[in-house]
Design a protein around this motif. Structure first.
Motif, PDB file in Angstrom:
ATOM      1  N   ASP A 156      52.179  67.702 116.234  1.00  6.37           N
ATOM      2  CA  ASP A 156      52.726  68.950 116.750  1.00  6.37           C
ATOM      3  C   ASP A 156      54.078  68.607 117.367  1.00  6.37           C
ATOM      4  O   ASP A 156      54.264  67.497 117.888  1.00  6.37           O
ATOM      5  CB  ASP A 156      51.853  69.499 117.901  1.00  6.37           C
ATOM      6  N   ASP A 158      55.363  70.275 120.028  1.00  5.80           N
ATOM      7  CA  ASP A 158      55.415  70.643 121.451  1.00  5.80           C
ATOM      8  C   ASP A 158      54.810  69.541 122.324  1.00  5.80           C
ATOM      9  O   ASP A 158      53.870  69.772 123.089  1.00  5.80           O
ATOM     10  CB  ASP A 158      54.724  71.998 121.680  1.00  5.80           C
ATOM     11  N   LYS A 288      53.826  75.095 127.538  1.00 12.05           N
ATOM     12  CA  LYS A 288      53.846  76.205 126.592  1.00 12.05           C
ATOM     13  C   LYS A 288      54.724  77.308 127.162  1.00 12.05           C
ATOM     14  O   LYS A 288      54.645  77.616 128.336  1.00 12.05           O
ATOM     15  CB  LYS A 288      52.449  76.780 126.409  1.00 12.05           C
TER      16      LYS A 288
END
Ligand code: 2GW
Ligand code: MN
Length: 296
Positions: A156, A158, A288
């Motif tokens: 990922d 992030d 996030k």
């Protein structure tokens, strides 16, 4: 064999692991029921691993997707931190998949390290952006990676590397324990519980995090191809697994046991706070930004 005394040596897993020393720890599970090592800080000698992989001329492809707003939000920090910590002793080729190649930040790369930017189409549903990674990864392994790199790791975007994520993580097929579930009872694992989905499962070994997986190009090709197939079968049946590609990956890894499991050090979330068994963090989830990045 999963309950070796602290300091006792483990001779399990892939051929390279078997030729090296792996030490057990008393406070965590260091070996799975099928004999694969679970890698934690203090179990391995980093130099020894680097030496063996250097002498074998190991090289690694890293795949990462930065589509739409995720490019500006995460990609630069991900790549800069990977230059510091990801397989620092080996040649690495980054495969960056994006819808806007010209926006990929130009970062300075270390010797033996390269970046390839590949344009991909975006999808209107974020679930599809995430799931279709499986197809794209399988394709690029088939067309390119298998001619250049023995190993592939898929991430990922992030997240940020903050400590060594090194050659000790290499193996034939590698998965990471999800930081939120490794200490929780199996009944809390968020497997897909819908019998109509190909990802359906009731019992399993662990709950793995799809933010990091890897292995030999052969294994990762099989992993991603199979997950893509089961995802497409679900689409034909108008069902979607609870956690999308992660549910399908968990099902695959239950049926095809990984040869190496990485502790949550390799994909940790700071929000969890202090844990005595996490003696070093290596990769951290980025914050996030749901309000700006997700419209749902
Ligand atoms: C994803 C969700 C909502 C809105 C946008 C996106 C999105 C994801 C995007 O706009 N652009 C993009 O490039 N992505 C890629 O997909 C990016 O590489 C990102 O890291 C990856 C997974 O999405 P992410 O990180 O937002 O999902 P998480 O952190 O909740 O991930 C777990 O669950 C996913 C399935 O729902 C995947 O299995 C993922 O591997 C898991 O870590
Ligand atoms: Mn993520």
């Amino acid at each position: 064999r999963c309950h070796l005394a602290p300091g006792e040596k483990l001779k399990q897993g892939d051929s390279i692991d078997a030729s090296l020393d792996l030490w057990s720890r008393g406070d965590v599970q260091t070996c799975t029921a099928w004999g694969a090592p679970v890698i934690w800080e203090k179990m391995f000698d980093p130099e020894e691993y680097d030496q063996v992989h250097k002498s074998r001329h190991s090289s690694v492809a890293l795949t990462v997707f930065a589509v739409g707003r995720y490019l500006d939000a995460y990609l630069e920090m991900f790549l800069l931190s990977a230059e510091l910590h990801f397989m620092a002793s080996l040649p690495v080729t980054y495969y960056v998949f994006t819808d806007v190649p010209e926006k990929v930040p130009k970062i300075e790369l270390g010797a033996g390290r390269r970046i390839k930017v590949v344009r991909v189409q975006t999808h209107s549903r974020w679930q599809d952006i995430s799931m279709m990674r499986m197809k794209t990864i399988a394709e690029v392994i088939e067309s390119e990676i298998r001619n250049h790199n023995q190993y592939v790791f898929c991430f990922d975007v992030d997240q940020v590397f903050v400590g060594r994520f090194g050659t000790e993580a290499l193996g034939d097929s590698v998965a990471v324990l999800h930081a939120y579930y490794y200490h929780r009872p199996h009944s809390m694992y968020t497997y897909d519980h819908n019998p109509r989905s190909r990802a359906y499962m009731h019992t399993g070994d662990f709950y793995y995090h799809a933010a990091v997986f890897g292995g030999s190009w052969q294994s990762v090709m099989n992993m991603t191809k199979t997950c893509y197939q089961t995802i497409m079968e679900d689409k034909e049946n108008h069902v979607e697994a609870l956690w999308h590609d992660e549910s399908h990956l968990n099902k695959y890894l239950w049926l095809h046991k990984p040869s190496k499991v990485l502790s949550p050090e390799y994909c940790w979330c700071s929000d969890i706070g202090y844990r005595a068994d996490i003696q070093r963090t290596r990769l951290l989830w980025s914050k996030k930004q749901y309000h700006t990045l997700r419209d749902v």
